[in-house]
Write a protein that holds these residues in place. Structure first.
Motif, PDB file in Angstrom:
ATOM      1  N   ARG A 251       0.814  -1.201   0.000  1.00  0.00           N
ATOM      2  CA  ARG A 251       0.000   0.000   0.000  1.00  0.00           C
ATOM      3  C   ARG A 251       0.857   1.264   0.000  1.00  0.00           C
ATOM      4  N   ALA A 252       0.464   2.231  -0.807  1.00  0.00           N
ATOM      5  CA  ALA A 252       1.165   3.518  -0.852  1.00  0.00           C
ATOM      6  C   ALA A 252       1.136   4.169   0.525  1.00  0.00           C
ATOM      7  N   GLY A 253       2.286   4.722   0.928  1.00  0.00           N
ATOM      8  CA  GLY A 253       2.385   5.384   2.231  1.00  0.00           C
ATOM      9  C   GLY A 253       2.932   4.498   3.324  1.00  0.00           C
ATOM     10  N   ALA A 254       2.942   3.188   3.112  1.00  0.00           N
ATOM     11  CA  ALA A 254       3.426   2.267   4.142  1.00  0.00           C
ATOM     12  C   ALA A 254       4.946   2.120   4.058  1.00  0.00           C
ATOM     13  N   THR A 255       5.541   1.719   5.194  1.00  0.00           N
ATOM     14  CA  THR A 255       6.987   1.509   5.299  1.00  0.00           C
ATOM     15  C   THR A 255       7.282   0.013   5.359  1.00  0.00           C
ATOM     16  N   TYR A 256       8.283  -0.418   4.608  1.00  0.00           N
ATOM     17  CA  TYR A 256       8.691  -1.818   4.572  1.00  0.00           C
ATOM     18  C   TYR A 256      10.184  -1.912   4.846  1.00  0.00           C
ATOM     19  N   LEU A 257      10.594  -2.979   5.555  1.00  0.00           N
ATOM     20  CA  LEU A 257      12.006  -3.201   5.878  1.00  0.00           C
ATOM     21  C   LEU A 257      12.509  -4.450   5.164  1.00  0.00           C
ATOM     22  N   TYR A 258      13.788  -4.414   4.752  1.00  0.00           N
ATOM     23  CA  TYR A 258      14.413  -5.536   4.071  1.00  0.00           C
ATOM     24  C   TYR A 258      15.802  -5.748   4.654  1.00  0.00           C
ATOM     25  N   ASP A 259      16.103  -6.981   5.059  1.00  0.00           N
ATOM     26  CA  ASP A 259      17.415  -7.352   5.583  1.00  0.00           C
ATOM     27  C   ASP A 259      18.264  -7.845   4.415  1.00  0.00           C
ATOM     28  N   LEU A 260      19.344  -7.135   4.106  1.00  0.00           N
ATOM     29  CA  LEU A 260      20.148  -7.493   2.938  1.00  0.00           C
ATOM     30  C   LEU A 260      20.960  -8.770   3.132  1.00  0.00           C
ATOM     31  N   LYS A 261      20.978  -9.331   4.350  1.00  0.00           N
ATOM     32  CA  LYS A 261      21.610 -10.646   4.554  1.00  0.00           C
ATOM     33  C   LYS A 261      20.690 -11.765   4.075  1.00  0.00           C
ATOM     34  N   ARG A 262      19.405 -11.468   3.871  1.00  0.00           N
ATOM     35  CA  ARG A 262      18.418 -12.510   3.554  1.00  0.00           C
ATOM     36  C   ARG A 262      18.053 -12.568   2.065  1.00  0.00           C
ATOM     37  N   ASP A 263      18.768 -11.828   1.216  1.00  0.00           N
ATOM     38  CA  ASP A 263      18.507 -11.823  -0.221  1.00  0.00           C
ATOM     39  C   ASP A 263      17.032 -11.511  -0.529  1.00  0.00           C
ATOM     40  N   PRO A 264      16.562 -10.305  -0.151  1.00  0.00           N
ATOM     41  CA  PRO A 264      15.170  -9.939  -0.443  1.00  0.00           C
ATOM     42  C   PRO A 264      14.980  -9.698  -1.944  1.00  0.00           C
ATOM     43  N   ARG A 265      13.892 -10.256  -2.485  1.00  0.00           N
ATOM     44  CA  ARG A 265      13.568 -10.067  -3.905  1.00  0.00           C
ATOM     45  C   ARG A 265      12.049 -10.045  -4.036  1.00  0.00           C
ATOM     46  N   TYR A 266      11.563  -9.613  -5.195  1.00  0.00           N
ATOM     47  CA  TYR A 266      10.130  -9.731  -5.436  1.00  0.00           C
ATOM     48  C   TYR A 266       9.865  -9.782  -6.937  1.00  0.00           C
ATOM     49  N   VAL A 267       8.678 -10.258  -7.292  1.00  0.00           N
ATOM     50  CA  VAL A 267       8.300 -10.379  -8.699  1.00  0.00           C
ATOM     51  C   VAL A 267       7.800  -9.018  -9.174  1.00  0.00           C
ATOM     52  N   ILE A 268       8.501  -8.472 -10.170  1.00  0.00           N
ATOM     53  CA  ILE A 268       8.125  -7.173 -10.738  1.00  0.00           C
ATOM     54  C   ILE A 268       7.170  -7.436 -11.897  1.00  0.00           C
ATOM     55  N   ASP A 269       5.885  -7.200 -11.678  1.00  0.00           N
ATOM     56  CA  ASP A 269       4.902  -7.441 -12.733  1.00  0.00           C
ATOM     57  C   ASP A 269       3.885  -6.306 -12.842  1.00  0.00           C
ATOM     58  N   LYS A 270       4.177  -5.179 -12.150  1.00  0.00           N
ATOM     59  CA  LYS A 270       3.291  -4.015 -12.202  1.00  0.00           C
ATOM     60  C   LYS A 270       4.139  -2.755 -12.051  1.00  0.00           C
ATOM     61  N   PRO A 271       3.618  -1.599 -12.443  1.00  0.00           N
ATOM     62  CA  PRO A 271       4.341  -0.345 -12.209  1.00  0.00           C
ATOM     63  C   PRO A 271       4.630  -0.155 -10.719  1.00  0.00           C
ATOM     64  N   PHE A 272       5.788   0.436 -10.418  1.00  0.00           N
ATOM     65  CA  PHE A 272       6.152   0.657  -9.006  1.00  0.00           C
ATOM     66  C   PHE A 272       6.793   2.029  -8.840  1.00  0.00           C
ATOM     67  N   HIS A 273       6.748   2.521  -7.600  1.00  0.00           N
ATOM     68  CA  HIS A 273       7.321   3.832  -7.264  1.00  0.00           C
ATOM     69  C   HIS A 273       7.606   3.812  -5.762  1.00  0.00           C
ATOM     70  N   SER A 274       8.888   3.932  -5.384  1.00  0.00           N
ATOM     71  CA  SER A 274       9.281   3.795  -3.981  1.00  0.00           C
ATOM     72  C   SER A 274      10.463   4.686  -3.651  1.00  0.00           C
ATOM     73  N   LEU A 275      10.618   4.955  -2.357  1.00  0.00           N
ATOM     74  CA  LEU A 275      11.849   5.517  -1.814  1.00  0.00           C
ATOM     75  C   LEU A 275      12.560   4.413  -1.056  1.00  0.00           C
ATOM     76  N   PHE A 276      13.882   4.324  -1.203  1.00  0.00           N
ATOM     77  CA  PHE A 276      14.680   3.358  -0.465  1.00  0.00           C
ATOM     78  C   PHE A 276      15.763   4.078   0.328  1.00  0.00           C
ATOM     79  N   PHE A 277      15.874   3.735   1.617  1.00  0.00           N
ATOM     80  CA  PHE A 277      16.959   4.224   2.469  1.00  0.00           C
ATOM     81  C   PHE A 277      17.894   3.072   2.765  1.00  0.00           C
TER      82      PHE A 277
END
Length: 321
Positions: free
Chosen positions: A84-110
């Protein structure tokens, strides 16, 4: 502030055509923190690439809904959920986070290295933090990160107008918030003491010497052998403003002085006072003063003319007494 390593990593990760716009700052130990905006309105359907494994986190604010997102960790699908737009998500780079890109996307990453988060914890008198608390693919309603993201989004889109002190301050605030909210650190009592008078004088001189804001908080804090967070809090206690806001005030004061010189254009004044351009000058001046630079200049000239006329009219009367 430039394209950093994060931009190249996310370009490959999300199959972007170009490296996304990125703002970079550094911690006291020179670890790189960065924020970048990623967007693709017409992606090719495929699984994202792997990011290099490292002891760091990505914190993401979503700027667009992404329905039925298939999230992966460690080589397998772990959840399918609506983003959902406006929500915050966290990703641990030790765990190899990935996702299926099958729709338009727009995000900020820190990008937040663990070393930075541990430094923030130590500055609060605590030891190193454990793993950040999150579930893959589950968003958090986090108004603080949403607000910080909106402020930095404007800077990403107008990088020439974002001074380094502003970026440093925002990334410092975000790191402290992440440690407290997701790292389980209890918020420490705020530092009540300010800088010594000589430190305030020296810090203000350093800031005034660079109205364009190229100096970083790290460079200034190091001159007093203080951590960036300690210096920022103590400076605010002493002056009433964080360093980047104090610098904006100085720019406006300098511009006011220059505007009394009639043969300087507003564009020339903007650059001389440390603003990126006249548009940037007008926005900041209007926000802080309440009227545009042109209006302020006209009102100032009219007031000066009235004062001269009043003085000239009073002189004959005074001489006849």
């Amino acid at each position: 502030m430039a394209h950093g390593a994060l931009a190249q990593k996310l370009e490959r990760f999300l199959h972007l055509k170009d490296a996304p716009p990125t703002l970079v700052t550094r911690s006291l130990r020179s670890a790189e923190l960065a924020v970048t905006e990623t967007r693709d309105d017409h992606p090719v359907t495929r699984l994202s690439e792997s990011l290099p494994a490292e002891d760091a986190y990505l914190v993401s604010v979503k700027l667009r809904d992404f329905v039925d997102c298939e999230c992966w960790e460690r080589g397998r699908c772990v959840i399918k959920n609506d983003i959902r737009a406006g929500a915050t998500y966290l990703y641990d780079l030790k765990r190899d986070p990935r996702y299926v890109i099958d729709k338009p996307f727009h995000s900020l990453f820190f990008h937040l290295p663990r070393s930075v988060l541990d430094d923030m914890a130590r500055q609060s008198g605590a030891g190193p933090i454990g793993e950040l608390a999150y579930q893959p693919g589950i968003g958090h309603d986090d108004p603080t990160i949403r607000h910080l993201g909106a402020s930095l989004l404007a800077a990403l889109r107008r990088p020439d107008e974002a001074n380094q002190l502003f970026v440093d301050h925002m990334m410092l605030a975000l790191s402290a918030h992440v440690v407290a909210t997701y790292g389980g650190l209890r918020r420490a009592e705020p530092v009540r003491g300010g800088l010594a008078p000589w430190q305030v004088k020296r810090a203000c001189e350093r800031l005034e010497s660079d109205l364009h804001g190229k100096l970083s908080l790290e460079q200034i804090a190091a001159e007093f052998d203080l951590s960036v967070s300690h210096f920022s809090r103590a400076f605010r206690v002493s002056t009433g403003l964080p360093p980047h806001r104090w610098l904006l005030r100085q720019r406006v004061d300098t511009a006011k002085q220059l505007m009394t010189v009639r043969d300087l254009s507003l564009a020339e004044i903007a650059v001389s006072a440390g603003f990126a351009n006249q548009s940037h000058f007008t926005r900041v001046f209007s926000s802080l003063v309440g009227i545009s630079p042109g209006t302020w200049r006209r009102e100032r000239a009219a007031t000066a003319l009235d004062a001269r006329d009043s003085g000239a009219a009073a002189s004959p009367a005074a001489g006849n007494r």
